[in-house]
Design an enzyme around this catalytic site. Structure first.
Site, mmCIF file in Angstrom:
data_model
loop_
_atom_site.group_PDB
_atom_site.id
_atom_site.type_symbol
_atom_site.label_atom_id
_atom_site.label_comp_id
_atom_site.label_asym_id
_atom_site.label_seq_id
_atom_site.Cartn_x
_atom_site.Cartn_y
_atom_site.Cartn_z
ATOM 1 N N ASP A 160 0.833 -1.204 0.000
ATOM 2 C CA ASP A 160 0.000 0.000 0.000
ATOM 3 C C ASP A 160 0.868 1.254 0.000
ATOM 4 O O ASP A 160 1.515 1.589 0.986
ATOM 5 C CB ASP A 160 -0.898 0.009 1.248
ATOM 6 N N HIS A 209 -7.408 9.156 -1.891
ATOM 7 C CA HIS A 209 -6.744 9.227 -0.582
ATOM 8 C C HIS A 209 -7.598 9.942 0.471
ATOM 9 O O HIS A 209 -7.672 9.510 1.610
ATOM 10 C CB HIS A 209 -5.401 9.931 -0.753
ATOM 11 N N GLN A 248 -10.464 2.580 3.301
ATOM 12 C CA GLN A 248 -9.262 2.593 4.145
ATOM 13 C C GLN A 248 -9.418 3.627 5.265
ATOM 14 O O GLN A 248 -9.107 4.800 5.088
ATOM 15 C CB GLN A 248 -8.004 2.873 3.300
ATOM 16 N N TYR A 286 3.336 9.918 -0.442
ATOM 17 C CA TYR A 286 4.271 9.373 0.546
ATOM 18 C C TYR A 286 5.713 9.737 0.183
ATOM 19 O O TYR A 286 6.150 9.529 -0.955
ATOM 20 C CB TYR A 286 4.133 7.849 0.674
ATOM 21 N N GLY A 293 3.206 -0.515 9.203
ATOM 22 C CA GLY A 293 4.045 0.602 8.782
ATOM 23 C C GLY A 293 5.513 0.412 9.077
ATOM 24 O O GLY A 293 6.351 1.204 8.627
ATOM 25 N N SER A 294 5.851 -0.627 9.846
ATOM 26 C CA SER A 294 7.254 -0.808 10.237
ATOM 27 C C SER A 294 8.153 -0.987 9.015
ATOM 28 O O SER A 294 7.771 -1.615 8.029
ATOM 29 C CB SER A 294 7.400 -2.033 11.156
HETATM 30 P P1 NAP Z 1 1.779 1.522 12.302
HETATM 31 O O1 NAP Z 1 2.138 0.097 12.025
HETATM 32 O O2 NAP Z 1 0.656 1.835 13.241
HETATM 33 O O3 NAP Z 1 3.043 2.333 12.824
HETATM 34 C C1 NAP Z 1 4.309 2.135 12.268
HETATM 35 C C2 NAP Z 1 5.313 2.813 13.162
HETATM 36 O O4 NAP Z 1 5.364 2.092 14.384
HETATM 37 C C3 NAP Z 1 6.721 2.827 12.585
HETATM 38 O O5 NAP Z 1 7.324 4.070 12.879
HETATM 39 C C4 NAP Z 1 7.415 1.697 13.341
HETATM 40 O O6 NAP Z 1 8.780 1.945 13.513
HETATM 41 C C5 NAP Z 1 6.699 1.749 14.658
HETATM 42 N N1 NAP Z 1 6.709 0.432 15.294
HETATM 43 C C6 NAP Z 1 6.174 -0.700 14.827
HETATM 44 N N2 NAP Z 1 6.398 -1.728 15.670
HETATM 45 C C7 NAP Z 1 7.086 -1.217 16.688
HETATM 46 C C8 NAP Z 1 7.607 -1.755 17.873
HETATM 47 N N3 NAP Z 1 7.483 -3.065 18.151
HETATM 48 N N4 NAP Z 1 8.263 -0.956 18.722
HETATM 49 C C9 NAP Z 1 8.394 0.361 18.435
HETATM 50 N N5 NAP Z 1 7.928 0.951 17.304
HETATM 51 C C10 NAP Z 1 7.268 0.169 16.452
HETATM 52 O O7 NAP Z 1 1.440 2.114 10.896
HETATM 53 P P2 NAP Z 1 1.661 3.515 10.127
HETATM 54 O O8 NAP Z 1 3.019 3.581 9.589
HETATM 55 O O9 NAP Z 1 1.160 4.636 10.957
HETATM 56 O O10 NAP Z 1 0.620 3.275 8.953
HETATM 57 C C11 NAP Z 1 0.697 2.038 8.225
HETATM 58 C C12 NAP Z 1 0.320 2.250 6.806
HETATM 59 O O11 NAP Z 1 -1.021 2.728 6.717
HETATM 60 C C13 NAP Z 1 1.147 3.303 6.056
HETATM 61 O O12 NAP Z 1 2.390 2.807 5.616
HETATM 62 C C14 NAP Z 1 0.220 3.587 4.908
HETATM 63 O O13 NAP Z 1 0.325 2.555 3.934
HETATM 64 C C15 NAP Z 1 -1.151 3.541 5.576
HETATM 65 N N6 NAP Z 1 -1.620 4.874 5.979
HETATM 66 C C16 NAP Z 1 -2.682 5.395 5.311
HETATM 67 C C17 NAP Z 1 -3.197 6.630 5.658
HETATM 68 C C18 NAP Z 1 -4.377 7.160 4.886
HETATM 69 O O14 NAP Z 1 -4.726 8.337 5.053
HETATM 70 N N7 NAP Z 1 -4.991 6.353 4.062
HETATM 71 C C19 NAP Z 1 -2.621 7.366 6.710
HETATM 72 C C20 NAP Z 1 -1.541 6.808 7.398
HETATM 73 C C21 NAP Z 1 -1.060 5.557 7.037
HETATM 74 P P3 NAP Z 1 9.895 1.038 12.756
HETATM 75 O O15 NAP Z 1 9.798 1.326 11.309
HETATM 76 O O16 NAP Z 1 11.154 1.505 13.389
HETATM 77 O O17 NAP Z 1 9.578 -0.389 13.101
#
Ligand code: NAP
Length: 299
Positions: free
Chosen positions: A51, A129, A181, A56, A263-264
């Site tokens: 995704d 989006h 989404q 981005y 998102g990791s």
């Molecule tokens: P998330 O999985 O909630 O958060 C990811 C963040 O958490 C990363 O910075 C990651 O760091 C950290 N993390 C994960 N596991 C961890 C752990 N065990 N300990 C500490 N930190 C941890 O997801 P998100 O990145 O916010 O969003 C996921 C996806 O959703 C995005 O990539 C995108 O595709 C989508 N999205 C869509 C929208 C929209 O408007 N449609 C908005 C936001 C996001 P590390 O990388 O260091 O592991």
């Protein structure tokens, strides 16, 4: 009775995908080798929905629009066989400074730019989006129909739409809309109560949950209610998994069979997330988490 968290997910006409997806909001700053390794890791784990979005990569200084798509495009150009292993989802419709534009003219240029950056001739799932409230849904449906008819996209989805905005678009586009989404996690429960998930079941839309770990806060506990973290930790101990597996399993257990987007950017965390698929949840478990999240006993 155990709630199902692990079954494959259908997405309209697209190939089935795994319940966990690899998100690219933070897919920036990697060299192509590291980026390729991350994508291979995700695909090997069954996270075959990728995704991304045109926006981005954008940083606070206003630079970087398109960078995450361009990096994925570089990976696909160097390793074209990976394209066949993934269901490729992207998004358009946000342009900082406008900020939302779903006009035919804007989206047509945005989609063509995404295809170029990604080095592909088709995006499998093209998502709007954020809703542009100044584009009539009939006009947006006509634009998306053009994209589908041209074979530039195989299916369409919406993101951050209210249920009524989604209903308006679906009234013109029918079952070409296959996904919605929303932000959804055990810390962000609005889709459970605002009609988003009910509508997904009614219309057969697949929810793609963004920030399923609340941007990492559900891993660290930072800015999360202590009561919620205590319940998550108790369930994690019982299930012999880490906190993140419990938080992800909560999202996956909903009867819409959501896809949780990870998102990791760390391969070991993508691997650990697979534990969510073996969590054995009862209704009591999920309602206990909801009460701990909302801070109120359910009636
Ligand atoms: P998330 O999985 O909630 O958060 C990811 C963040 O958490 C990363 O910075 C990651 O760091 C950290 N993390 C994960 N596991 C961890 C752990 N065990 N300990 C500490 N930190 C941890 O997801 P998100 O990145 O916010 O969003 C996921 C996806 O959703 C995005 O990539 C995108 O595709 C989508 N999205 C869509 C929208 C929209 O408007 N449609 C908005 C936001 C996001 P590390 O990388 O260091 O592991």
């Amino acid at each position: 009775m155990k709630l199902d968290t692990s079954s494959p997910r259908s997405l309209g006409p697209l190939p089935e995908v795994g319940p966990l997806a690899f998100g690219h909001w933070r897919f920036v700053g990697h060299d192509v080798r590291t980026a390729t390794h991350l994508i291979e890791t995700a695909l090997d784990l069954g996270m075959n929905l990728i995704d991304t979005a045109d926006v981005y990569g954008l940083d606070w200084g206003g630079e970087g629009f398109g960078d995450a798509e361009s990096l994925l495009g570089s990976v696909l150009a160097a390793s074209p066989e990976l394209r066949e292993r993934m269901v490729l989802a992207s998004k358009g419709g946000i342009m900082p400074g406008i900020p939302y534009d779903s006009s035919r003219r804007y989206l047509t240029e945005a989609l063509d730019s995404s295809l170029t950056r990604l080095s592909v001739d088709r995006i499998d799932l093209y998502q709007i989006h954020r809703p542009d409230m100044f584009t009539h849904p009939e006009d947006l449906a006509a634009t998306l129909t053009e994209f589908l008819d041209a074979g530039k996209v195989a299916a369409v989805g919406v993101s951050n739409f209210t249920p009524s905005q989604t209903a308006a678009l679906v009234s013109y586009l029918g079952d070409s809309v296959v996904s919605t989404q929303p932000q959804f996690s055990v810390n962000h429960l609005e889709p459970l109560r605002d009609g988003t998930l009910d509508q997904a079941m009614q219309l057969g839309l697949r929810p793609l949950a963004w920030s399923a770990l609340a941007g990492g806060a559900l891993a660290t506990g930072h800015n999360i209610r202590t009561e919620l973290m205590l319940e998550i930790d108790a369930l994690a101990a019982r299930e012999n998994v880490d906190r993140t597996a419990i938080a992800l399993a909560f999202v996956l257990a909903h009867p819409t069979r959501p896809i949780a987007i990870l998102g990791s950017q760390k391969p070991e965390r993508l691997r650990a997330a697979i534990d969510a698929l073996s969590v054995s949840f009862t209704r009591t478990d999920v309602y206990t988490l909801i009460e701990a999240s909302e801070g109120e006993a359910l009636p």
